[in-house]
Design an enzyme around this catalytic site. Structure first.
Site: not given
Ligand code: NAD
Length: 512
Positions: A247-248, A252, A269, A303
């Site tokens: 995720g973002s 992370g 990731e 991503c």
């Molecule tokens: P996001 O960070 O908003 O959410 C991702 C996940 O994390 C969701 O399931 C969310 O509910 C959970 N989450 C958020 N905050 C949390 C916390 N404090 N504790 C536990 N869980 C939490 O991301 P998004 O908008 O769903 O996806 C887009 C982002 O993901 C972009 O930044 C993209 O670059 C990244 N991404 C990275 C990869 C990679 O392999 N590097 C792959 C896909 C997406």
């Protein structure tokens, strides 16, 4: 921009995957009657509701965690090839449901149907790869310095794994983790994005059938809920030996901190800010096609999407002209329509974020060359956008999850590499050149600082055979191929004395 479907209607697709109008949101071997707030799954191409899911609460997560801990104990005793057989059957079941699941990915996330199908294919490929790996979890043996001693390393199952995933790869990222975790002997709990709950339900129902047909322990648990009810308890839970979080960067940092506090393992990731360098000797047509797919494909919601394009001054004007023409011809619309090249953004918040970023870009001196507008009507559509930028614009150091491409110019490769590496993220990168020297320079230790570096290929669309992930704020995690499986196991160094003496290492004497 009316929604058309492929051969099946939306309700047929949902029904064939076992999705009802209202669904429970957690699975621990049985479906749990979750009582949390309803999550509405919305089709981003139309704004219409697809179905609802009752979200999991902290107590539901706790049930899943206890079940994952219990499932781990028998599962780790299965031989790795026997575990591989379960993953082989999972791949077969995914093959059977590829059409419906790929369509659901498009319906719920908004990516093109061919990309939705490609995502399911990636799951299948991951299963195939993991089956092979299940017979190749190699440990090393080494020569002991002590006579009549044997020394080797072996790999054991690690424990339950928490898998947190993002909305943009709503099924593949689970498979990257789940296929490897399963053959490594781990159980797991999946916390998917609340934006794509139906994809998670459908995959878990497929996995459930495979487990039940084999009397296997319920190693694939699911808890669909928000970060407070599921994500945070999972990150803090010492039973979850590894947290794999996609995720973002913001997410992370929050998750990484909590897992580090309890000395667990994390595999992060996170976001990218990927760049392509186009040299003066590049094949510009090849570069154009690659940039278009990498910057506009998936509406900029990968991503690995190309967000920054570095053009050598000698070809900058020509390349910009080519890009303008190509952007004008991008067909925007229903992702299930085979003619469409760019579908919607995932929701209204994503549209707002893009518009705010553009406003900032212009305020910082950027010039919009193409696009920049929201497309009125149902769904969350925007124009793919080109912005002429300079390295002094702070917004270009941030990831905006939308089809927004910043264009820069440079004089020589050293300058391009410096510009390229000047952002906090380090996921994917590429150079277009026909010069072996430029290509090799880009791939040296002082070249691209990313986890992925390509030559004459765009930044997105990685193959699963190589380890996938990025450096710096992208988090340093690696998933999928190569030796990524090691992250899902614990290493044990074993030394065995078959002699009659007890020599000590380093020549230490300790005799009575
Ligand atoms: P996001 O960070 O908003 O959410 C991702 C996940 O994390 C969701 O399931 C969310 O509910 C959970 N989450 C958020 N905050 C949390 C916390 N404090 N504790 C536990 N869980 C939490 O991301 P998004 O908008 O769903 O996806 C887009 C982002 O993901 C972009 O930044 C993209 O670059 C990244 N991404 C990275 C990869 C990679 O392999 N590097 C792959 C896909 C997406």
């Amino acid at each position: 921009m009316s929604q058309t479907t492929a051969s099946s209607t939306v309700s047929e697709i949902l029904a064939s995957l076992g999705i009802a109008a209202e669904n429970p949101g957690a699975f621990d071997g049985s479906w749990i009657a979750t009582q949390g707030p309803e999550i509405l799954s919305i089709n981003p191409a139309t704004g219409e509701e697809l179905a609802r899911v009752r979200s999991a609460q902290a107590a539901d997560y706790e049930r899943c965690a206890a079940a994952a801990q219990a499932a781990f104990e028998p599962w780790r005793e299965w031989t790795a090839p026997a575990r591989g057989e379960i993953v082989r059957q999972l791949g077969d079941e995914l093959r059977r449901h590829k059409e419906a699941l790929g369509s659901l990915v498009s319906l719920e996330m908004g990516k093109l149907l061919s990309e939705g199908l490609g995502e399911v294919q990636e799951m299948i490929d991951m299963c195939d790869l993991a089956v092979g790996m299940s017979r190749q979890l190699f440990g090393k043996s080494m020569h002991s310095e002590r006579p009549q001693h044997r020394m080797y390393e072996q790999w054991h199952p690690l424990g339950p794994v928490g898998i947190i995933t993002a909305f943009n790869f709503p099924v593949a990222v689970w498979a990257w983790n789940a296929a490897l975790a399963a053959i490594c002997g781990d159980s797991m709990i999946w916390k998917p994005s609340e934006k794509t709950p139906l994809c998670a339900l459908a995959v878990t129902k497929i996995a459930q059938r495979v487990l039940e047909a084999n009397d296997a322990p319920p190693i694939f648990a699911l808890a669909i809920g928000d970060r407070n009810q599921v994500g945070k308890p999972m990150a803090a839970d010492p039973r979850m030996r590894l947290i794999s979080a996609t995720g973002s960067v913001r997410m992370g940092k929050a998750v990484g901190r909590v897992v580090a506090e309890r000395l667990g393992y994390s595999l992060l990731e996170l976001g990218g800010n990927n760049g392509i360098v186009v040299m003066d000797d590049a094949d510009l047509d090849l570069a154009l096609r690659a940039v278009l797919f990498a910057a506009v494909g998936t509406a900029g919601q990968r991503c690995t999407t190309t967000r920054r394009l570095f053009l050598h001054k000698a070809i900058a004007a020509e390349m910009k002209q080519k890009l303008l023409e190509a952007y004008q011809s991008v067909r925007i619309g229903d992702p299930l329509d085979a003619e469409t090249l760019m579908g919607p953004l995932v929701d209204g918040g994503a549209v707002e974020d893009m518009m705010k970023a553009l406003e900032r870009a212009v305020g910082e001196g950027g010039k919009i060359l193409y696009g920049g507008r929201v497309i009125e009507g149902p769904g969350f559509f925007v124009e793919p956008t080109l912005v002429e930028a300079t390295s002094h614009m702070p917004i270009t150091c941030e990831e905006t999850f939308a089809p927004l491409l910043y264009l820069f110019e440079f004089d020589d490769l050293d300058e391009a590499i410096e510009l390229h590496n000047s952002v906090p993220q380090g996921l994917s990168s590429a150079i277009f050149t026909l010069s072996m020297r430029s290509a090799e320079r880009f791939l040296t230790a002082s070249g691209s600082d990313c986890g992925i570096a390509n030559v004459n290929i765009g930044t997105s669309g990685a193959e699963i055979g190589g380890a996938f992930g990025g450096e710096k704020e992208t988090g340093g995690g690696r998933e999928a191929g190569s030796d990524s499986w090691k992250l899902y196991m614990r290493r044990q160094t074993c030394t065995l004395n078959w002699g009659e003496e007890l020599p000590l290492a380093q020549g230490v004497e300790f005799d009575v």
